[in-house]
Design an enzyme around this catalytic site. Structure first.
Site, PDB file in Angstrom:
ATOM      1  N   SER A   1      38.631 -35.462 -30.219  1.00 22.24           N
ATOM      2  CA  SER A   1      38.974 -37.114 -29.894  1.00 22.24           C
ATOM      3  C   SER A   1      37.992 -37.655 -28.952  1.00 22.24           C
ATOM      4  CB  SER A   1      40.171 -36.912 -29.428  1.00 22.24           C
ATOM      5  OG  SER A   1      40.456 -36.133 -28.132  1.00 22.24           O
TER       6      SER A   1
ATOM      7  N   GLU B   1      37.240 -40.976 -25.761  1.00 22.27           N
ATOM      8  CA  GLU B   1      37.777 -41.869 -25.121  1.00 22.27           C
ATOM      9  C   GLU B   1      36.975 -43.081 -25.042  1.00 22.27           C
ATOM     10  OE1 GLU B   1      40.110 -40.674 -21.865  1.00 22.27           O
ATOM     11  OE2 GLU B   1      38.976 -41.788 -20.463  1.00 22.27           O
TER      12      GLU B   1
ATOM     13  N   ARG C   1      50.376 -41.776 -14.361  1.00 24.95           N
ATOM     14  CA  ARG C   1      50.895 -42.504 -13.139  1.00 24.95           C
ATOM     15  C   ARG C   1      50.082 -43.775 -13.064  1.00 24.95           C
ATOM     16  NH1 ARG C   1      50.218 -41.146  -6.997  1.00 24.95           N
ATOM     17  NH2 ARG C   1      48.205 -41.888  -7.592  1.00 24.95           N
TER      18      ARG C   1
ATOM     19  N   ASP D   1      46.242 -44.949 -11.081  1.00 21.35           N
ATOM     20  CA  ASP D   1      45.609 -45.150  -9.734  1.00 21.35           C
ATOM     21  C   ASP D   1      46.311 -46.345  -8.916  1.00 21.35           C
ATOM     22  OD1 ASP D   1      43.784 -43.260 -10.060  1.00 21.35           O
ATOM     23  OD2 ASP D   1      42.374 -44.850 -10.936  1.00 21.35           O
TER      24      ASP D   1
ATOM     25  N   ALA E   1      54.265 -39.834 -13.168  1.00 24.87           N
ATOM     26  CA  ALA E   1      53.955 -39.741 -14.758  1.00 24.87           C
ATOM     27  C   ALA E   1      55.269 -39.051 -15.590  1.00 24.87           C
ATOM     28  CB  ALA E   1      52.802 -38.988 -15.211  1.00 24.87           C
TER      29      ALA E   1
ATOM     30  N   HIS F   1      44.631 -32.490  -8.769  1.00 23.11           N
ATOM     31  CA  HIS F   1      44.518 -33.726  -8.474  1.00 23.11           C
ATOM     32  C   HIS F   1      44.020 -34.139  -6.984  1.00 23.11           C
ATOM     33  CE1 HIS F   1      45.978 -37.740  -8.148  1.00 23.11           C
ATOM     34  NE2 HIS F   1      45.820 -37.915  -9.259  1.00 23.11           N
TER      35      HIS F   1
ATOM     36  N   PHE G   1      30.952 -40.555  -9.517  1.00 22.64           N
ATOM     37  CA  PHE G   1      32.262 -40.416 -10.260  1.00 22.64           C
ATOM     38  C   PHE G   1      32.999 -39.311  -9.781  1.00 22.64           C
ATOM     39  CE2 PHE G   1      34.506 -40.735 -14.800  1.00 22.64           C
ATOM     40  CZ  PHE G   1      35.512 -41.379 -14.167  1.00 22.64           C
TER      41      PHE G   1
ATOM     42  N   HIS H   1      37.909 -33.180 -25.818  1.00 19.06           N
ATOM     43  CA  HIS H   1      38.068 -34.696 -25.831  1.00 19.06           C
ATOM     44  C   HIS H   1      36.894 -35.237 -24.938  1.00 19.06           C
ATOM     45  CE1 HIS H   1      40.540 -38.151 -25.407  1.00 19.06           C
ATOM     46  NE2 HIS H   1      39.950 -38.296 -24.148  1.00 19.06           N
TER      47      HIS H   1
END
Length: 285
Positions: free
Chosen positions: A12, A14, A103, A105, A119, A145, A212, A262
């Site tokens: 997949s 993005e 959820r 940012d 979420a 996270h 990033f 992905h």
């Protein structure tokens, strides 16, 4: 895990919504180039607080119009039940079958707001409103996270999303496969046995990927970070090294039997296509 044959490994892709007409045209060309991979679906990101929602919807509609399955990211920060209900109705009217429920940012300068704190609350609401109409993807964080209180709290949050009705998950990008395997094992021990698809980030420049990663809590192993920094502005060496690193990571994951891959394309095709060529995931024709 069992080994997944190359030909049967689903992929997949993005994309992020372009901001200009020129960007829209470029993204359309990138999609055409990447469709050779026969992706299972193509997802489109959603800005903080839904700030890119119009662009997201436009890109999602373009993918659907091209005869491909699309997935819209859908954040719940700042949302109300009524606004989510309206968006779900719009998705259904478009013919959308997939949602990446997040959820999101928090917008700069604001604290938590809206009627959904997590979420898992959004996933539960989507299920209550629409039953099994949507395939719901959620996020997973093999390296935790960045705002989680602890690894265990992060795993519990993931398990809550699975219990709420998520069908599968896509991870934050990572470069340490052991982190992914341990996360899946520990999540399954909590009863969260939904498929967890690794999110793959190509490396095309050093400053961008390091910045990033630092912002989203993804670890760049020291040896990778130092090698990237040693190349300075030598973009050809950075690209060659990045291709080797990411292809090797994908091969480790494939050999371990991951359910899919992905790719975070960053709205570019060349590097993703080269990685897939090396993995023999491109059609022979």
């Amino acid at each position: 895990m069992t080994t997944t044959p190359a030909a049967s490994l689903p992929l997949s892709l993005e994309f992020f919504p372009p901001k200009t007409p020129e960007g829209t045209a470029r993204l359309a060309q990138v999609r055409r180039e990447l469709y050779v991979l026969e992706p299972q679906f193509c997802s489109v990101t959603y800005g903080a607080g839904g700030s890119t929602q119009d662009g997201t919807i436009g890109a999602v509609q373009a993918i659907l119009d091209e005869g491909r399955e699309a997935a819209s990211h859908f954040t719940c920060v700042g949302a109300t039940r009524e606004s989510v209900r309206e968006r779900l109705a719009q998705f259904k009217a478009m013919g959308l079958k997939r949602i990446v429920a997040l959820r999101g940012d928090l917008p700069s300068g604001f604290g938590p707001m809206g009627e959904f704190r997590h979420a898992s609350d959004l996933v539960s609401f989507i299920r209550a409103e629409t039953g099994d109409h949507f395939h719901i993807e959620v996020a997973a964080y093999p390296e935790m996270h960045p705002q989680a209180k602890s690894p265990q709290a992060d795993l519990q949050a993931f398990a809550a999303k699975a219990r709420a009705g998520a069908n599968s998950a896509i991870t934050q990008f990572f470069f340490n496969s052991d982190a992914y395997f341990r996360f899946v094992e520990e999540a399954q021990a909590l009863g969260a046995d939904i498929p967890v698809v690794p999110g793959i980030m190509p490396i095309t420049n050093s400053s961008g990927i390091l910045r990033f990663a630092d912002s989203c809590g993804a670890e760049v192993p020291r040896w990778i970070r130092l090698r990237l920094q040693s190349f300075g502005d030598d973009s050809a060496s950075i690209r060659a090294f990045g291709l080797d690193v990411v292809t090797d990571l994908c091969e480790q994951l494939r050999c371990a039997g991951v359910p899919a891959l992905h790719f975070y394309t960053m709205n570019a095709s060349a590097t993703v296509l080269e990685i897939c060529r090396r993995l023999e995931l491109l059609p022979k024709a």
